[in-house]
Scaffold this active site. Structure first.
Site, PDB file in Angstrom:
ATOM      1  N   ASP A  58     -88.526  85.831  -0.989  1.00  0.00           N
ATOM      2  CA  ASP A  58     -89.572  86.512  -1.939  1.00  0.00           C
ATOM      3  C   ASP A  58     -88.857  87.318  -2.817  1.00  0.00           C
ATOM      4  O   ASP A  58     -87.856  88.321  -2.337  1.00  0.00           O
ATOM      5  CB  ASP A  58     -90.763  87.049  -1.770  1.00  0.00           C
ATOM      6  CG  ASP A  58     -91.758  85.808  -1.139  1.00  0.00           C
ATOM      7  OD1 ASP A  58     -90.658  84.369  -1.141  1.00  0.00           O
ATOM      8  OD2 ASP A  58     -92.898  85.667  -0.859  1.00  0.00           O
ATOM      9  N   ASP A  91     -94.831  75.845  -1.376  1.00  0.00           N
ATOM     10  CA  ASP A  91     -93.996  76.151  -0.599  1.00  0.00           C
ATOM     11  C   ASP A  91     -94.011  75.690   0.520  1.00  0.00           C
ATOM     12  O   ASP A  91     -94.366  73.979   0.494  1.00  0.00           O
ATOM     13  CB  ASP A  91     -95.413  77.450  -0.735  1.00  0.00           C
ATOM     14  CG  ASP A  91     -95.187  78.653  -0.516  1.00  0.00           C
ATOM     15  OD1 ASP A  91     -93.712  78.762  -0.253  1.00  0.00           O
ATOM     16  OD2 ASP A  91     -95.649  79.659  -0.611  1.00  0.00           O
TER      17      ASP A  91
HETATM   18  C1  GAL Z   1     -94.025  82.126  -0.483  1.00  0.00           C
HETATM   19  C2  GAL Z   1     -94.086  82.180  -1.545  1.00  0.00           C
HETATM   20  C3  GAL Z   1     -94.070  83.015  -2.419  1.00  0.00           C
HETATM   21  C4  GAL Z   1     -96.191  82.691  -2.831  1.00  0.00           C
HETATM   22  C5  GAL Z   1     -96.440  83.356  -0.947  1.00  0.00           C
HETATM   23  C6  GAL Z   1     -97.642  83.014  -0.765  1.00  0.00           C
HETATM   24  O1  GAL Z   1     -93.608  81.869   0.194  1.00  0.00           O
HETATM   25  O2  GAL Z   1     -92.073  82.450  -1.816  1.00  0.00           O
HETATM   26  O3  GAL Z   1     -93.775  83.259  -3.777  1.00  0.00           O
HETATM   27  O4  GAL Z   1     -96.544  82.129  -3.150  1.00  0.00           O
HETATM   28  O5  GAL Z   1     -95.641  82.367  -0.489  1.00  0.00           O
HETATM   29  O6  GAL Z   1     -98.074  82.671   0.478  1.00  0.00           O
END
Ligand code: GAL
Length: 388
Positions: free
Chosen positions: A203, A148
Site C-alpha cells: 500500500d 484484494d
Molecule cells: C489492502 C489494499 C488497500 C486496501 C485495503 C483494504 O490490501 O492494498 O488498497 O484495499 O487492503 O483493506
C-alpha cells in the site's frame, strides 16, 4: 475421431468463457476510491456526496469516472443463501440504489472485495463464491472490481484471480477487473490476460519518504516501478496504487510531483483524498488537462527511468503523434538549477516546442538550452511537440 471432436468442442467452449472482458481499459482507469482517506468508515451519504463533487468540481469533465468503495461496505456474514450483504447501517438502501445514483450522474460504480476468505478488515471475501458474487455484482450494476489478496492461505495467485476473471465474464456484465495482489507473485508477468490492471506493490501512504509495516511513501513506490514499463499497455496496466494527492502527509510540491509521476507511469488515476475539503490548488493538480492527457495517451506507454543521478530523476514517456513527455524530479532537500542541453536526448528527432505543464505555457523550443530552478521534491514536467 468422436473423442477428438468432443475434445475440440470442450476446448472451444472453455476458451469462449476463459477470458477477460477486452477493451474496457484502453487508457488507464480514472476515478476516486474511498480507502486512502476513509478506510472502512464509509457510508452511502458520503459516497453520494463524493459522486456529486466529482461532477460539480469539474473532475468528471477532466476524466474521472469510477467511484469505487473499498473495504468496509459489507455486513460481517453472508445471507442464508450465501450472498454478500451490504452493511445495512452504512448502506441502508443497498448497492443497487447506490449504483443507480452514481450512474445517474454519468459516472461508474466500483466495489472492493478479496480473493481470499476474508478481506483485510475481516469482512467476507470471495474465495469459493466467485460465480455467485460476480452475478450479484452484475445485478447491482458494478462496473469495476478491485480484488484484494488478504487471507488467501496457500492459494496460487494466478489460479485464484483467474477464477474470478472467468466468473465476471460468465456474469456477462463488462466489469473492469483490478488485481490487488501487491506485486507478490509478479502479476505483470502473467496478469495481462486476467485483469485490466494489477497492483505492483504494497500500500501507498501519504508521505514522501516514510515506510510502515505494509505501506510505503510515494518515493519508495516510485522506485519499485523501475523496469516494469515493458509490461504495461492498453487494457493491461501496472498499478502503483491510488493517489495520495491532497492528503495531509504530502506538501503541495510532493502532491504535484506524485501526480506528474503517476501520469508519466501511465498509472490508473484513482484520487484518494477527501473531495469535500479539497483546496483549489489540489483540484488544479488533479484536473490538469495536459498532465491527464499524458497519462491517457493512446499509445499507452509507461515512462522509463532515463537517469537516476544524485537527487535527480529523469523520466521519459513516448507519446502518440511524435510527442514526448519528460520530467525532472528533485528528490533531495535542496533546490537546484537544472541545465538542459537537448542534444543529449538522443531520441529526439528535429526541433520541438516545449510546454511547461505546471506553468501552463509554452516556454520555448529545443533549439536553445534551458535552465530551470527545481525546488526540493518538486518537478519540472514538460511536453515536447514536433515543430512543423
Ligand atoms: C489492502 C489494499 C488497500 C486496501 C485495503 C483494504 O490490501 O492494498 O488498497 O484495499 O487492503 O483493506
Amino acid at each position: 475421431m468422436k473423442k477428438l471432436n468432443f475434445l475440440f468442442v470442450l476446448l472451444l467452449s472453455y476458451s469462449i468463457y476463459a477470458q477477460k472482458f477486452e477493451g474496457l481499459a484502453l487508457t488507464p482507469p480514472m476515478g476516486w476510491n474511498s480507502w486512502n482517506t476513509f478506510e472502512a468508515n464509509i457510508q452511502e451519504d458520503l459516497i453520494k456526496q463524493v459522486a456529486d463533487i466529482i461532477v460539480s468540481s469539474g473532475m468528471k469533465d477532466a476524466g474521472y469516472e469510477y467511484v469505487v468503495i473499498d473495504d468496509g461496505w459489507e455486513a460481517l456474514t453472508r445471507d442464508s443463501v450465501g450472498n454478500l450483504v451490504p452493511d445495512p447501517k452504512k448502506f441502508p438502501n443497498g448497492m443497487k440504489a447506490l449504483a443507480d445514483y452514481i450512474h445517474s450522474k454519468g459516472l461508474k460504480f466500483g466495489i472492493h472485495n478479496c480473493a481470499g476468505k476474508t478481506t483485510c478488515n475481516g469482512f467476507p471475501g470471495g474465495m469459493g463464491h466467485e460465480f455467485q458474487d460476480a452475478r450479484l455484482y452484475a445485478s447491482w450494476g458494478v462496473d469495476y472490481l478491485k480484488y484484494d489478496w488478504c487471507d488467501h492461505g496457500t492459494a496460487d495467485a494466478r489460479q485464484t484471480y483467474t477464477i474470478m476473471r472467468d466468473a465476471l465474464y460468465a456474469a456477462k456484465r463488462p466489469i473492469v477487473y483490478s488485481l490487488c495482489e501487491w506485486g507478490n507473485s509478479k502479476p505483470w508477468e502473467w496478469a495481462k490476460d486476467v485483469g485490466h490492471l494489477w497492483r505492483t506493490t504494497g500500500d501507498i501512504t501519504d508521505c514522501y519518504n516514510c515506510q510502515g509495516e505494509y505501506d510505503l511513501g510515494m518515493r519508495f513506490i516510485l522506485k519499485l516501478q523501475e523496469g516494469l514499463e515493458k509490461y504495461a499497455g492498453p487494457d493491461h496496466w501496472n498499478d502503483p496504487d491510488m493517489l495520495e494527492v491532497g492528503n495531509p502527509g504530502l506538501m503541495l510540491t510532493e502532491s504535484r510531483s506524485h501526480f506528474s509521476l503517476w501520469c508519466m507511469l501511465a498509472a490508473p488515476l484513482m484520487a484518494g483524498n477527501d473531495l469535500r475539503t479539497m483546496t483549489p490548488e489540489i483540484l488544479k493538480i488533479l484536473t490538469n488537462s495536459d498532465a491527464i492527457a499524458i497519462d491517457q495517451d493512446k499509445l499507452g506507454k509507461q515512462a522509463y527511468l532515463y537517469m537516476d543521478h544524485l537527487s535527480k530523476l529523469i523520466y521519459v514517456k513516448e507519446l502518440s503523434d511524435g510527442n514526448w513527455a519528460i520530467c525532472w524530479h528533485n528528490t533531495g532537500d535542496q533546490s537546484y538549477t537544472q541545465r538542459i542541453n537537448w542534444k543529449h536526448f538522443g531520441f529526439l528527432k528535429g526541433d520541438y516546442e516545449i510546454k511547461d505543464i505546471w506553468k501552463n505555457q509554452v516556454i520555448g523550443t529545443t533549439t536553445k538550452n534551458l535552465e530551470v530552478n527545481i525546488d526540493s521534491r518538486d518537478i519540472l514536467f514538460l511536453k515536447l511537440t514536433p515543430r512543423k
